[in-house]
Design a protein around this motif. Sequence first.
Motif, short mmCIF file in Angstrom:
data_model
loop_
_atom_site.label_atom_id
_atom_site.label_comp_id
_atom_site.label_asym_id
_atom_site.label_seq_id
_atom_site.Cartn_x
_atom_site.Cartn_y
_atom_site.Cartn_z
N THR A 31 0.85 -1.20 0.00
CA THR A 31 0.00 0.00 0.00
C THR A 31 0.88 1.24 0.00
O THR A 31 2.11 1.14 0.08
CB THR A 31 -0.95 0.00 1.23
OG1 THR A 31 -1.92 1.04 1.06
CG2 THR A 31 -0.22 0.21 2.54
N ARG A 39 -8.20 7.37 -0.42
CA ARG A 39 -9.38 6.52 -0.29
C ARG A 39 -9.99 6.52 1.11
O ARG A 39 -11.16 6.22 1.27
CB ARG A 39 -9.03 5.06 -0.64
CG ARG A 39 -8.53 4.85 -2.03
CD ARG A 39 -9.67 4.98 -3.04
NE ARG A 39 -9.20 4.68 -4.38
CZ ARG A 39 -9.68 3.73 -5.15
NH1 ARG A 39 -10.67 2.97 -4.73
NH2 ARG A 39 -9.19 3.53 -6.35
N ARG A 155 -4.22 -5.86 3.25
CA ARG A 155 -4.12 -4.41 2.97
C ARG A 155 -5.49 -3.74 2.86
O ARG A 155 -5.58 -2.52 2.90
CB ARG A 155 -3.31 -4.17 1.69
CG ARG A 155 -4.02 -4.57 0.41
CD ARG A 155 -3.23 -4.13 -0.80
NE ARG A 155 -3.95 -4.48 -2.02
CZ ARG A 155 -3.64 -4.04 -3.21
NH1 ARG A 155 -2.57 -3.26 -3.36
NH2 ARG A 155 -4.32 -4.39 -4.27
N GLN A 222 -16.82 -2.21 -0.23
CA GLN A 222 -17.75 -1.39 -1.04
C GLN A 222 -19.20 -1.43 -0.57
O GLN A 222 -19.82 -0.37 -0.43
CB GLN A 222 -17.62 -1.77 -2.51
CG GLN A 222 -16.31 -1.25 -3.07
CD GLN A 222 -16.35 -1.05 -4.57
OE1 GLN A 222 -17.35 -1.34 -5.21
NE2 GLN A 222 -15.27 -0.56 -5.12
N HIS A 256 -19.15 9.20 13.09
CA HIS A 256 -18.23 8.06 13.24
C HIS A 256 -17.09 8.24 12.24
O HIS A 256 -17.31 8.66 11.10
CB HIS A 256 -18.99 6.76 12.98
CG HIS A 256 -18.09 5.58 12.96
ND1 HIS A 256 -17.18 5.32 13.97
CD2 HIS A 256 -17.94 4.57 12.05
CE1 HIS A 256 -16.51 4.21 13.67
NE2 HIS A 256 -16.95 3.75 12.52
N ASN A 259 -14.22 6.65 7.45
CA ASN A 259 -13.63 7.01 6.17
C ASN A 259 -13.96 8.48 5.94
O ASN A 259 -15.12 8.88 6.05
CB ASN A 259 -14.23 6.13 5.06
CG ASN A 259 -13.55 6.34 3.73
OD1 ASN A 259 -13.29 7.48 3.32
ND2 ASN A 259 -13.25 5.25 3.04
N ARG A 261 -14.27 10.09 3.33
CA ARG A 261 -15.25 10.29 2.25
C ARG A 261 -16.68 10.11 2.77
O ARG A 261 -17.60 10.79 2.31
CB ARG A 261 -14.96 9.32 1.10
CG ARG A 261 -13.68 9.69 0.33
CD ARG A 261 -13.50 8.79 -0.89
NE ARG A 261 -13.17 7.42 -0.50
CZ ARG A 261 -13.54 6.33 -1.17
NH1 ARG A 261 -14.29 6.41 -2.24
NH2 ARG A 261 -13.17 5.13 -0.76
N ASN A 286 -9.93 4.53 12.62
CA ASN A 286 -11.24 4.11 13.12
C ASN A 286 -11.04 3.32 14.42
O ASN A 286 -10.57 2.18 14.39
CB ASN A 286 -11.93 3.25 12.05
CG ASN A 286 -13.30 2.77 12.48
OD1 ASN A 286 -13.72 2.96 13.62
ND2 ASN A 286 -14.00 2.13 11.56
O1 UT7 Z 1 -16.60 1.43 10.78
C1 UT7 Z 1 -17.29 0.34 10.29
C2 UT7 Z 1 -17.82 0.61 8.93
N1 UT7 Z 1 -16.75 0.51 7.95
C3 UT7 Z 1 -16.69 1.40 6.97
O2 UT7 Z 1 -17.45 2.34 6.93
C4 UT7 Z 1 -15.69 1.16 5.85
C5 UT7 Z 1 -16.38 1.34 4.51
N2 UT7 Z 1 -15.54 1.04 3.36
C6 UT7 Z 1 -14.50 1.82 2.98
O3 UT7 Z 1 -14.16 2.75 3.68
C7 UT7 Z 1 -13.82 1.55 1.66
O4 UT7 Z 1 -14.61 0.64 0.92
C8 UT7 Z 1 -12.37 1.01 1.80
C9 UT7 Z 1 -11.47 2.11 2.32
C10 UT7 Z 1 -12.34 -0.19 2.72
C11 UT7 Z 1 -11.85 0.60 0.43
O5 UT7 Z 1 -11.92 1.70 -0.47
P1 UT7 Z 1 -12.57 1.54 -1.91
O6 UT7 Z 1 -12.48 2.84 -2.59
O7 UT7 Z 1 -13.96 0.95 -1.72
O8 UT7 Z 1 -11.60 0.53 -2.62
P2 UT7 Z 1 -11.91 -0.90 -3.27
O9 UT7 Z 1 -12.18 -1.91 -2.21
O10 UT7 Z 1 -12.91 -0.75 -4.34
O11 UT7 Z 1 -10.53 -1.24 -3.93
C12 UT7 Z 1 -10.04 -0.48 -5.07
C13 UT7 Z 1 -8.69 -1.00 -5.43
C14 UT7 Z 1 -8.62 -2.51 -5.57
O12 UT7 Z 1 -7.74 -2.82 -6.62
P3 UT7 Z 1 -8.31 -3.21 -8.10
O13 UT7 Z 1 -9.17 -4.40 -7.87
O14 UT7 Z 1 -9.06 -2.01 -8.54
O15 UT7 Z 1 -7.07 -3.47 -8.87
C15 UT7 Z 1 -8.01 -2.96 -4.29
O16 UT7 Z 1 -7.32 -4.19 -4.40
O17 UT7 Z 1 -7.74 -0.66 -4.42
C16 UT7 Z 1 -7.04 -1.83 -4.01
N3 UT7 Z 1 -6.69 -1.69 -2.61
C17 UT7 Z 1 -5.56 -1.10 -2.19
N4 UT7 Z 1 -4.54 -0.54 -2.88
C18 UT7 Z 1 -3.54 0.00 -2.15
C19 UT7 Z 1 -7.40 -2.09 -1.52
N5 UT7 Z 1 -6.75 -1.75 -0.40
C20 UT7 Z 1 -5.60 -1.14 -0.80
C21 UT7 Z 1 -4.52 -0.56 -0.10
N6 UT7 Z 1 -3.53 0.00 -0.81
N7 UT7 Z 1 -4.47 -0.53 1.25
#
Ligand code: UT7
Length: 338
Positions: A31, A39, A155, A222, A256, A259, A261, A286
């Motif tokens: 990462t 993000r 990650r 997501q 809370h 994130n 965003r 968090n």
């Molecule tokens: O408190 C409890 C409630 N929890 C939440 O509210 C969390 C809600 N979810 C989120 O905050 C977001 O969904 C995350 C921060 C967990 C993830 O962000 P995202 O914008 O939804 O990313 P994604 O899961 O769609 O992943 C996008 C890309 C993927 O790669 P590909 O498939 O596009 O090639 C992931 O593999 O980012 C990749 N990725 C990373 N890359 C670098 C996922 N984690 C990482 C990382 N570093 N740490």
Amino acid sequence: MAKVTAAITGVAGYIPDYVLTNEELSKMVDTTDEWIMTRIGIKERRILKEEGKGTSDMAEMAVKELLRKTGASPDEVDMLIYCGVTPDMPFPSTANIISDKVGILNAFGYDINAGCSSFLFSLHTAAQYIETGYRKKIVLVGGDKMSSITDYTDRTTCPLFGDGAGAVLIEPCTDGYGLMDAMLHVDGSGRKHLFQAAGGSLNPASMETVLKRQHFIYQEGQPVFKAAVSRMADTAVAMMEKHGLTNETIDWLVPHQANLRIIDATGKRMGLPPEKVMVNITRYGNTSAGTLPLCLWDWEPQLKKGDNLILATFGAGFTWGAIYLKWAYDGVKDVTKK
Ligand code: UT7
């Protein structure tokens, strides 16, 4: 007779010393600081590193500081609620452990787990005891040692979480301050997107559960993100409409911290400028049940008597909701300072 409401009359917090930066994380998993900042919006988080320390140790520090600042004696406290998802152990309740450690001996209490909405739900529970006159001084402590259930080889989850605890004192008020209203929700069908699979009665700890890494947080980012954005904002806006509150009459959104965003989207839906939105996710990540009381602790110097606060959360379960709170005192409450 004047209506009795439940007011927060003091706040304190504890965060561990160890700072886990994005730079250090990027040596542990694939990462970057840039990805995490874009993000999620987290720069660093605190980790309770010391051997043999659990959530109750952070809660102990927060509650001791709360008692010192408010001048409340442990003997006067008649209830202590611990809320969070990382109790010291399945039983006895962490509330019992904390009460013992801080010398609260004339109280009853228990643990409440509503995922990352634990503090919001527990504040509502505590308010019922105050409003009915059954209890007069309640300590509510929310916090989690998220590092104990975070997989530092994954990650997609490990950048998100940190450790910390915050505590508030809740007392009766007849001047119109305190908890005005609560809108709380659960939807158990969301449980498949965010959970800890093992360690409970369904999948007790075994060699297999350990090897399958089932004692760590499992999250599908997501669907959780989508539900969090819509439900947190919908409920906060519904609370505004119900009470005729506007972006001018609301002083603070206390969201809370999952994130940046999600926080930004909620603030925007409510029409609030960024300076009215409490954000400390950048420094703490968090901390689950710790996020709301840690925000109140950080912002205590700026809070004024009569400020209108909307507290809003979303968490595993799914659980979500909003509370409308009128703040009950000016600035930092510390009876040991003039
Ligand atoms: O408190 C409890 C409630 N929890 C939440 O509210 C969390 C809600 N979810 C989120 O905050 C977001 O969904 C995350 C921060 C967990 C993830 O962000 P995202 O914008 O939804 O990313 P994604 O899961 O769609 O992943 C996008 C890309 C993927 O790669 P590909 O498939 O596009 O090639 C992931 O593999 O980012 C990749 N990725 C990373 N890359 C670098 C996922 N984690 C990482 C990382 N570093 N740490």
